[in-house]
Design a protein around this motif. Structure first.
Motif, PDB file in Angstrom:
ATOM      1  N   PHE A 143      -3.341 -13.799  -0.910  1.00  0.00           N
ATOM      2  CA  PHE A 143      -4.753 -14.182  -0.939  1.00  0.00           C
ATOM      3  C   PHE A 143      -5.122 -14.727  -2.316  1.00  0.00           C
ATOM      4  CE2 PHE A 143      -4.289 -10.968   2.314  1.00  0.00           C
ATOM      5  CZ  PHE A 143      -4.997 -11.506   3.381  1.00  0.00           C
ATOM      6  N   ALA A 144      -6.314 -15.308  -2.374  1.00  0.00           N
ATOM      7  CA  ALA A 144      -6.771 -15.903  -3.629  1.00  0.00           C
ATOM      8  C   ALA A 144      -7.226 -14.853  -4.629  1.00  0.00           C
ATOM      9  CB  ALA A 144      -7.905 -16.889  -3.353  1.00  0.00           C
ATOM     10  N   SER A 145      -7.553 -13.641  -4.131  1.00  0.00           N
ATOM     11  CA  SER A 145      -8.053 -12.598  -5.032  1.00  0.00           C
ATOM     12  C   SER A 145      -7.524 -11.235  -4.607  1.00  0.00           C
ATOM     13  CB  SER A 145      -9.586 -12.576  -5.028  1.00  0.00           C
ATOM     14  OG  SER A 145     -10.070 -12.181  -3.755  1.00  0.00           O
ATOM     15  N   VAL A 146      -7.558 -10.304  -5.540  1.00  0.00           N
ATOM     16  CA  VAL A 146      -7.132  -8.933  -5.270  1.00  0.00           C
ATOM     17  C   VAL A 146      -8.076  -8.286  -4.256  1.00  0.00           C
ATOM     18  CG1 VAL A 146      -6.723  -6.664  -6.278  1.00  0.00           C
ATOM     19  CG2 VAL A 146      -6.128  -8.722  -7.572  1.00  0.00           C
ATOM     20  N   GLU A 147      -9.368  -8.616  -4.355  1.00  0.00           N
ATOM     21  CA  GLU A 147     -10.377  -8.028  -3.468  1.00  0.00           C
ATOM     22  C   GLU A 147     -10.094  -8.401  -2.011  1.00  0.00           C
ATOM     23  OE1 GLU A 147     -11.015  -9.602  -6.264  1.00  0.00           O
ATOM     24  OE2 GLU A 147     -11.734  -7.916  -7.476  1.00  0.00           O
ATOM     25  N   ASN A 148      -9.754  -9.674  -1.773  1.00  0.00           N
ATOM     26  CA  ASN A 148      -9.463 -10.111  -0.406  1.00  0.00           C
ATOM     27  C   ASN A 148      -8.227  -9.415   0.146  1.00  0.00           C
ATOM     28  OD1 ASN A 148     -11.650 -11.789  -0.416  1.00  0.00           O
ATOM     29  ND2 ASN A 148     -10.498 -13.691  -0.589  1.00  0.00           N
ATOM     30  N   CYS A 149      -7.244  -9.224  -0.710  1.00  0.00           N
ATOM     31  CA  CYS A 149      -6.024  -8.537  -0.288  1.00  0.00           C
ATOM     32  C   CYS A 149      -6.334  -7.090   0.097  1.00  0.00           C
ATOM     33  CB  CYS A 149      -4.979  -8.590  -1.390  1.00  0.00           C
ATOM     34  SG  CYS A 149      -3.384  -7.882  -0.930  1.00  0.00           S
ATOM     35  N   LYS A 150      -7.123  -6.408  -0.705  1.00  0.00           N
ATOM     36  CA  LYS A 150      -7.489  -5.023  -0.413  1.00  0.00           C
ATOM     37  C   LYS A 150      -8.322  -4.939   0.870  1.00  0.00           C
ATOM     38  CE  LYS A 150      -7.349  -3.205  -5.140  1.00  0.00           C
ATOM     39  NZ  LYS A 150      -8.120  -2.592  -6.247  1.00  0.00           N
ATOM     40  N   THR A 151      -9.218  -5.898   1.052  1.00  0.00           N
ATOM     41  CA  THR A 151     -10.041  -5.925   2.266  1.00  0.00           C
ATOM     42  C   THR A 151      -9.165  -6.066   3.501  1.00  0.00           C
ATOM     43  OG1 THR A 151     -11.910  -6.923   1.086  1.00  0.00           O
ATOM     44  CG2 THR A 151     -11.868  -7.167   3.480  1.00  0.00           C
TER      45      THR A 151
END
Length: 216
Positions: free
Chosen positions: A140-148
């Motif tokens: 993903f483009a960000s860590v937040e999206n990956c965690k989501t």
């Protein structure tokens, strides 16, 4: 000696603009009539739970390397009737399916070592028209999206466990607890009986010793 004069009239005819076509008002009907066709995506009976842009890879066992499947949008779709959830990803430009599989209760997703924007999971995928055991990696483009994505994936997997299975598990846990309590009670009762027996035997022994002493 004949004089040579420029042929003005001929040049004027060549340079003259062509006359405009006359508008007759006639309408020409198309030879083929195109009708609007409804395109089915296969997602009409599903509700989106997740929709994130990402890039997907699959592990090639023969080449022992990661190969890109495509960049696009990954979705988690819940069927309106059955409640089953599937993961679908399409390439952004061609809309070709990169991944298409159900999220099962046995599945787990884990972080990719050394890259907190990526994660891994195993699945029996149907993107190529036949079931294949695949190891996927998604970035993903960000860590937040990956965690989501990881959190939603795990929640869905947990929710797909049959209710009867959860009920049986709870019943089994209750039965084990009851058995443990009953076993403890039995052990306590056995301990008390043993103590009573020992006390009785001790009293009998003392009584016999006393009688023997009196007789001498």
């Amino acid at each position: 000696m004949a004089s040579k004069e420029p042929d003005h009239e001929h040049r004027e005819d060549e340079d003259a603009a062509p006359a405009e076509e006359e508008d007759t008002g006639a309408q020409i009907a198309p030879i083929i009539k195109l009708e609007e066709v409804a395109v089915s995506t296969g997602e009409e009976n599903e509700d989106p739970m997740l929709d994130l842009k990402s890039k997907l890879y699959r592990f090639d066992k023969e080449g022992n390397q990661w190969k890109e499947r495509g960049a696009g949008t990954v979705k988690l779709l819940k069927h309106k009737e059955t409640g089953k959830v599937r993961l679908v990803m399409r390439q952004s430009k061609t809309l070709k399916i990169c991944a298409n599989h159900l999220v099962l209760p046995t599945m787990t997703v884990q972080e990719h070592a050394g890259n907190d924007k990526s994660c891994l999971w195993h699945a029996s995928d149907y993107a190529d028209g036949e079931l294949k055991d695949e190891l996927f990696c998604i970035r993903f483009a960000s860590v937040e999206n990956c965690k989501t994505f990881m959190q939603m994936f795990q929640e869905v997997a947990e929710s797909q466990k049959p209710k009867e299975e959860n009920k049986d598990a709870s019943a089994a846990a209750g039965l084990l607890e009851k058995l443990s309590v009953d076993e403890k009670k039995t052990e306590d009762k056995a301990g008390e009986e043993k103590k009573e027996t020992e006390a009785t035997e001790k009293a009998d022994t003392e009584k016999k010793d006393g009688e023997a002493t009196s007789s001498t």
